[in-house]
Design an enzyme around this catalytic site. Structure first.
Site, PDB file in Angstrom:
ATOM      1  N   ASP A  67     -15.392  -8.375 -18.935  1.00  0.00           N
ATOM      2  CA  ASP A  67     -15.491  -7.241 -18.011  1.00  0.00           C
ATOM      3  C   ASP A  67     -16.121  -6.011 -18.657  1.00  0.00           C
ATOM      4  O   ASP A  67     -16.325  -5.963 -19.873  1.00  0.00           O
ATOM      5  CB  ASP A  67     -14.104  -6.904 -17.425  1.00  0.00           C
ATOM      6  CG  ASP A  67     -12.994  -6.903 -18.484  1.00  0.00           C
ATOM      7  OD1 ASP A  67     -13.308  -6.772 -19.692  1.00  0.00           O
ATOM      8  OD2 ASP A  67     -11.821  -7.021 -18.106  1.00  0.00           O
ATOM      9  N   ASP A 136      -0.036  -5.522 -15.300  1.00  0.00           N
ATOM     10  CA  ASP A 136       0.097  -5.951 -13.901  1.00  0.00           C
ATOM     11  C   ASP A 136      -0.282  -7.418 -13.723  1.00  0.00           C
ATOM     12  O   ASP A 136      -0.469  -7.884 -12.597  1.00  0.00           O
ATOM     13  CB  ASP A 136      -0.725  -5.053 -12.961  1.00  0.00           C
ATOM     14  CG  ASP A 136      -2.231  -5.166 -13.195  1.00  0.00           C
ATOM     15  OD1 ASP A 136      -2.649  -5.882 -14.139  1.00  0.00           O
ATOM     16  OD2 ASP A 136      -2.996  -4.549 -12.440  1.00  0.00           O
ATOM     17  N   GLU A 143      -7.355  -7.862 -10.642  1.00  0.00           N
ATOM     18  CA  GLU A 143      -6.109  -7.198 -10.271  1.00  0.00           C
ATOM     19  C   GLU A 143      -5.353  -8.041  -9.246  1.00  0.00           C
ATOM     20  O   GLU A 143      -5.918  -8.977  -8.665  1.00  0.00           O
ATOM     21  CB  GLU A 143      -6.434  -5.807  -9.702  1.00  0.00           C
ATOM     22  CG  GLU A 143      -7.167  -4.884 -10.689  1.00  0.00           C
ATOM     23  CD  GLU A 143      -6.335  -4.435 -11.883  1.00  0.00           C
ATOM     24  OE1 GLU A 143      -5.442  -5.176 -12.337  1.00  0.00           O
ATOM     25  OE2 GLU A 143      -6.576  -3.305 -12.375  1.00  0.00           O
TER      26      GLU A 143
END
Ligand code: PGA
Length: 261
Positions: A67, A136, A143
């Site tokens: 990323d 998370d 996500e």
């Protein structure tokens, strides 16, 4: 999936570096998928040390990072291109033109995702993908609710990721809230996956990713769908695993782990 628990973060990072180096030594023309973040810094320090000692050769290795922040140029200290040059590429015998990250400054986001996917495909696919996990549950910047079929694309980041990563930005509000990331589907196409999780703060999310359930709410749980995964943890991150006895037995007895014990 195999789970290896090491006494501390330093030992877990060394084990991870060894798994990567051994894979490269077995296939010198290697496509290595890379991750960023604090967890990976000791892995890259160890790989650089191994390269200095001629224990691993990067001359025929190509890399593809997971990323990159959207809006950060390569020279920005918080870009993942800068991180990779600083922690690894400037310290090993790799040809920089064989190191790939999404272009955070790309004007056409859809085209950039497609370009990155095509570059991986043209190279022959990722031989081994290194992964961390976010607080998370994200892998790459996938996500919660990212599709398990997702490919490289622009993704808005969560408040949890902002809390985890904005500490590196001065002021914190300058952290981009969007990033290019390989998709979960892209990651699952890698031939092998090595995930490294360290620190007691990750114990809860590590147990969710490794022991289930499979859910896009914790994209790290998607590794359960992959047939060749090793997860390396330190004692802190392993604290909430329920099958510990089994993991330790496998590592202590399976012949393939003989040289790593
Ligand atoms: P960290 O990041 O290594 O800095 O905890 C991991 C991640 O967010 O994937």
């Amino acid at each position: 999936m195999e789970v290896i628990i090491q006494p501390d973060a330093a030992a877990a990072a060394k084990m991870t570096a060894r798994l990567i180096a051994d894979a490269i030594n077995a296939k010198p023309q290697f496509n290595l998928g890379l991750a960023t973040g604090a967890t990976m810094e000791p892995v890259y320090a160890e790989l650089a040390a191994m390269n200095r000692r001629n224990e691993v050769d990067f001359s025929r290795v190509s890399t593809f990072n997971l990323d990159e922040y959207i809006g950060l140029p390569p020279e920005d200290k918080n870009s993942y291109r800068y991180y990779m040059n600083y922690h690894l590429f400037d310290k090993i015998n790799i040809d920089k033109k064989n190191t790939n990250l999404p272009d955070g400054m790309a004007a056409d986001e859809v085209a950039e995702g497609a370009r990155y996917e095509a570059a991986m495909k043209k190279a022959g696919g990722i031989d081994l993908q290194l992964l961390g996990i976010g607080s998370d549950g994200h892998i790459g910047f996938n996500e919660p609710l990212s599709s398990f079929a997702s490919r490289t694309r622009a993704k808005p980041l969560t408040p949890a990721t902002y809390r985890q990563n904005s500490v590196y930005f001065d002021p914190p509000e300058t952290m981009p809230m969007r990033a290019f990331t390989m998709g979960v589907g892209t990651i699952l196409d890698a031939k092998r996956i090595v995930m490294l999780i360290t620190g007691a703060k990750k114990a809860g999310i590590a147990a969710q990713a490794i022991e289930g359930p499979l859910t896009s709410m914790v994209t790290g749980s998607a590794i359960q769908l992959h047939p060749a995964v090793v997860v390396v943890l330190d004692e802190g991150a392993a604290a909430q695993l329920t099958m510990r006895e089994y993991y330790d037995w496998v590592f202590a007895h399976e012949p393939k782990w003989k040289n790593y014990r």
